[in-house]
Design a protein around this motif. Structure first.
Motif, PDB file in Angstrom:
ATOM      1  N   ALA A 197       0.829  -1.207   0.000  1.00 60.22           N
ATOM      2  CA  ALA A 197       0.000   0.000   0.000  1.00 60.22           C
ATOM      3  C   ALA A 197       0.860   1.252   0.000  1.00 60.22           C
ATOM      4  O   ALA A 197       2.040   1.230   0.364  1.00 60.22           O
ATOM      5  CB  ALA A 197      -0.921   0.011   1.215  1.00 60.22           C
ATOM      6  N   ILE A 198       0.247   2.368  -0.424  1.00 60.15           N
ATOM      7  CA  ILE A 198       0.853   3.686  -0.293  1.00 60.15           C
ATOM      8  C   ILE A 198       0.709   4.118   1.161  1.00 60.15           C
ATOM      9  O   ILE A 198      -0.367   4.041   1.737  1.00 60.15           O
ATOM     10  CB  ILE A 198       0.152   4.703  -1.205  1.00 60.15           C
ATOM     11  N   SER A 199       1.811   4.575   1.782  1.00 61.12           N
ATOM     12  CA  SER A 199       1.784   4.952   3.202  1.00 61.12           C
ATOM     13  C   SER A 199       2.645   6.188   3.437  1.00 61.12           C
ATOM     14  O   SER A 199       3.479   6.541   2.616  1.00 61.12           O
ATOM     15  CB  SER A 199       2.295   3.801   4.075  1.00 61.12           C
ATOM     16  N   ILE A 200       2.434   6.813   4.606  1.00 65.93           N
ATOM     17  CA  ILE A 200       3.271   7.911   5.069  1.00 65.93           C
ATOM     18  C   ILE A 200       4.029   7.426   6.294  1.00 65.93           C
ATOM     19  O   ILE A 200       3.427   6.928   7.243  1.00 65.93           O
ATOM     20  CB  ILE A 200       2.438   9.148   5.428  1.00 65.93           C
ATOM     21  N   ILE A 201       5.354   7.554   6.285  1.00 62.75           N
ATOM     22  CA  ILE A 201       6.182   7.107   7.409  1.00 62.75           C
ATOM     23  C   ILE A 201       7.166   8.210   7.771  1.00 62.75           C
ATOM     24  O   ILE A 201       7.432   9.114   6.977  1.00 62.75           O
ATOM     25  CB  ILE A 201       6.964   5.817   7.078  1.00 62.75           C
ATOM     26  N   GLU A 202       7.717   8.148   8.996  1.00 63.63           N
ATOM     27  CA  GLU A 202       8.790   9.057   9.367  1.00 63.63           C
ATOM     28  C   GLU A 202      10.040   8.702   8.562  1.00 63.63           C
ATOM     29  O   GLU A 202      10.317   7.522   8.310  1.00 63.63           O
ATOM     30  CB  GLU A 202       9.101   8.963  10.858  1.00 63.63           C
ATOM     31  N   ILE A 208      -2.136   8.307   7.572  1.00 61.84           N
ATOM     32  CA  ILE A 208      -1.120   7.281   7.341  1.00 61.84           C
ATOM     33  C   ILE A 208      -1.276   6.650   5.962  1.00 61.84           C
ATOM     34  O   ILE A 208      -0.306   6.294   5.305  1.00 61.84           O
ATOM     35  CB  ILE A 208      -1.197   6.179   8.423  1.00 61.84           C
ATOM     36  N   HIS A 209      -2.513   6.511   5.504  1.00 62.14           N
ATOM     37  CA  HIS A 209      -2.792   5.855   4.220  1.00 62.14           C
ATOM     38  C   HIS A 209      -3.571   6.781   3.281  1.00 62.14           C
ATOM     39  O   HIS A 209      -4.758   6.593   3.063  1.00 62.14           O
ATOM     40  CB  HIS A 209      -3.574   4.558   4.443  1.00 62.14           C
ATOM     41  N   PRO A 210      -2.921   7.786   2.723  1.00 62.04           N
ATOM     42  CA  PRO A 210      -3.603   8.680   1.782  1.00 62.04           C
ATOM     43  C   PRO A 210      -3.737   8.006   0.423  1.00 62.04           C
ATOM     44  O   PRO A 210      -3.176   6.937   0.188  1.00 62.04           O
ATOM     45  CB  PRO A 210      -2.645   9.870   1.701  1.00 62.04           C
ATOM     46  N   LEU A 211      -4.488   8.623  -0.458  1.00 62.24           N
ATOM     47  CA  LEU A 211      -4.557   8.151  -1.834  1.00 62.24           C
ATOM     48  C   LEU A 211      -3.528   8.894  -2.677  1.00 62.24           C
ATOM     49  O   LEU A 211      -3.226  10.051  -2.426  1.00 62.24           O
ATOM     50  CB  LEU A 211      -5.951   8.367  -2.413  1.00 62.24           C
ATOM     51  N   TYR A 212      -3.018   8.202  -3.670  1.00 60.62           N
ATOM     52  CA  TYR A 212      -2.016   8.767  -4.566  1.00 60.62           C
ATOM     53  C   TYR A 212      -2.594   8.789  -5.976  1.00 60.62           C
ATOM     54  O   TYR A 212      -2.791   7.752  -6.588  1.00 60.62           O
ATOM     55  CB  TYR A 212      -0.741   7.924  -4.511  1.00 60.62           C
ATOM     56  N   PRO A 267      -0.214  -0.798  -6.021  1.00 59.81           N
ATOM     57  CA  PRO A 267      -0.485  -0.914  -4.584  1.00 59.81           C
ATOM     58  C   PRO A 267      -1.840  -0.342  -4.180  1.00 59.81           C
ATOM     59  O   PRO A 267      -2.441   0.461  -4.904  1.00 59.81           O
ATOM     60  CB  PRO A 267       0.642  -0.095  -3.961  1.00 59.81           C
ATOM     61  N   VAL A 268      -2.295  -0.751  -3.003  1.00 54.38           N
ATOM     62  CA  VAL A 268      -3.481  -0.154  -2.387  1.00 54.38           C
ATOM     63  C   VAL A 268      -3.213   1.334  -2.167  1.00 54.38           C
ATOM     64  O   VAL A 268      -2.136   1.714  -1.715  1.00 54.38           O
ATOM     65  CB  VAL A 268      -3.792  -0.836  -1.042  1.00 54.38           C
ATOM     66  N   GLY A 269      -4.182   2.172  -2.487  1.00 55.39           N
ATOM     67  CA  GLY A 269      -4.030   3.605  -2.282  1.00 55.39           C
ATOM     68  C   GLY A 269      -3.893   4.392  -3.561  1.00 55.39           C
ATOM     69  O   GLY A 269      -4.042   5.614  -3.552  1.00 55.39           O
ATOM     70  N   LYS A 276      -7.195  -3.528  -3.092  1.00 57.70           N
ATOM     71  CA  LYS A 276      -6.399  -4.741  -2.924  1.00 57.70           C
ATOM     72  C   LYS A 276      -5.192  -4.626  -3.842  1.00 57.70           C
ATOM     73  O   LYS A 276      -5.307  -4.083  -4.943  1.00 57.70           O
ATOM     74  CB  LYS A 276      -7.199  -5.993  -3.299  1.00 57.70           C
ATOM     75  N   PRO A 277      -4.021  -5.129  -3.422  1.00 64.89           N
ATOM     76  CA  PRO A 277      -2.860  -5.081  -4.314  1.00 64.89           C
ATOM     77  C   PRO A 277      -3.165  -5.788  -5.632  1.00 64.89           C
ATOM     78  O   PRO A 277      -3.776  -6.866  -5.660  1.00 64.89           O
ATOM     79  CB  PRO A 277      -1.783  -5.825  -3.514  1.00 64.89           C
TER      80      PRO A 277
END
Length: 269
Positions: free
Chosen positions: A36-41, A94-98, A145-147, A222-223
C-alpha cells in the motif's frame, strides 16, 4: 528569578537559551510489506521495505485527519480507512490516496486508436478481458499498490437515459434533488476508465468507485499483481452525494465509505 541588571541589556534571564524543538520529516512511500501507499517518518525508511515517492513536511502531515470514534462518526464529514479499520476526519494521515493522472495525448501524435485508449497510463494495457463475454479490459503492467487513485471518469453529461450513446457505461451522480449521468460509452469522448470491468463476485474485486465534488474516481483496495485485470465495484455515498451504475441492476455492495486525500498532501495532481 532575580538577577543583576546590566544597563542597556536587561536581566540575565533574557539570555536564556531556548532549545529548539526538533521537527520531524516524513516520506510518502510504497510499502512493499503492506502492499500500500503509506506515510512514514523518514528515520523509519528501509530500502528493502519501502520505495520512496516524495517528501512530506510535518505541517502537511499534521493537517491531515484525526481519528474519530465510531459513535461520533458523521457520514458527510468522516472517512473510513480500510487499512487502519478506523474513521478519520477528514481522511487518514497514514494511508492517503495517490492520484495517477491520465496520459495526455500529444496534439502532434498520429494514432488510429480512439481518444480513450490514448489516455491510458503507462502502468496498464488494454486487451481482451479475462472475464467471459466482457469485451476489452484493463491489465496491470506493473504492481499496483493499495491507495492508488484514478480519475475522474470522463464522458458526456446527460440528463436522461434515452440520451445514452450506448448502455452499460454511465454513472448516475446525485446531489440533493439534482441528478446527472456521466455517459462514457463514446470511446472518443471518454477516458480509459470506461474499459475497467466489474467483478462477478466480491473475491475478484480490487477497486472501488466513489464520488467526490461531483466526479467519479476509482481507487485500489487490494494489491494488483502484474498481468492481473482491474475490476471495480461502486462504493457507497461520499460527502452527501450518491453514486450508482446504470448497467442493468447490479446489486449494491454494502461497505464503509472510501477515503481520499483531496489536497496535494500525499497525492500528485
Amino acid at each position: 528569578m532575580n538577577g543583576i541588571e546590566i544597563p542597556g541589556l536587561g536581566f540575565p534571564d533574557t539570555f536564556a537559551v531556548k532549545k529548539e524543538v526538533e521537527r520531524k520529516s516524513y516520506k510518502l512511500v510504497l510499502d512493499f510489506q503492506d502492499g500500500a501507499i503509506s506515510i512514514i517518518e523518514s528515520r523509519n525508511l528501509v530500502k528493502e521495505l519501502h520505495k520512496e515517492i516524495q517528501d512530506i513536511s510535518e505541517d502537511e502531515v499534521e493537517s491531515l485527519g484525526t481519528e474519530i470514534a465510531d459513535s461520533a462518526y458523521e457520514e458527510s464529514r468522516d472517512i473510513h480507512c480500510e487499512r487502519c479499520n478506523k474513521f478519520y476526519r477528514p481522511y487518514c494521515r497514514i494511508h492517503p490516496l495517490y492520484k495517477i493522472p491520465d496520459r495526455e495525448p500529444r496534439k502532434d501524435e498520429m494514432s488510429l486508436l480512439p481518444y480513450s485508449h490514448q489516455t491510458l497510463p503507462i502502468l496498464f494495457r488494454i486487451e481482451k478481458s479475462r472475464l467471459p463475454n466482457a469485451g476489452l479490459g484493463v491489465i496491470a503492467e506493473v504492481f499496483i499498490p493499495v491507495g492508488m487513485m484514478f480519475g475522474p471518469y470522463k464522458g458526456i453529461r446527460v440528463h436522461r437515459k434515452s440520451d445514452f450513446y450506448k448502455d452499460g457505461y454511465a454513472w448516475l451522480i446525485k446531489s440533493g434533488d439534482k441528478k446527472i449521468y456521466i455517459d462514457g460509452s463514446d470511446p472518443q469522448r471518454s477516458n480509459w476508465l470506461r474499459y475497467i470491468n466489474s467483478p462477478r463476485h466480491e473475491d475478484e474485486q480490487n477497486m472501488v468507485a466513489f464520488q467526490t465534488s461531483g466526479r467519479i474516481y476509482y481507487r485500489v483496495i487490494k494489491p494488483i499483481r502484474i498481468d492481473q485485470e482491474l475490476l471495480v465495484w461502486y462504493g457507497p455515498s461520499f460527502g452527501g452525494e450518491f453514486v450508482e451504475t446504470e448497467d442493468g441492476g447490479k446489486p449494491k455492495k454494502p461497505s464503509k465509505n472510501p477515503f481520499i486525500c483531496i489536497s496535494h498532501n500525499g497525492s500528485r495532481r
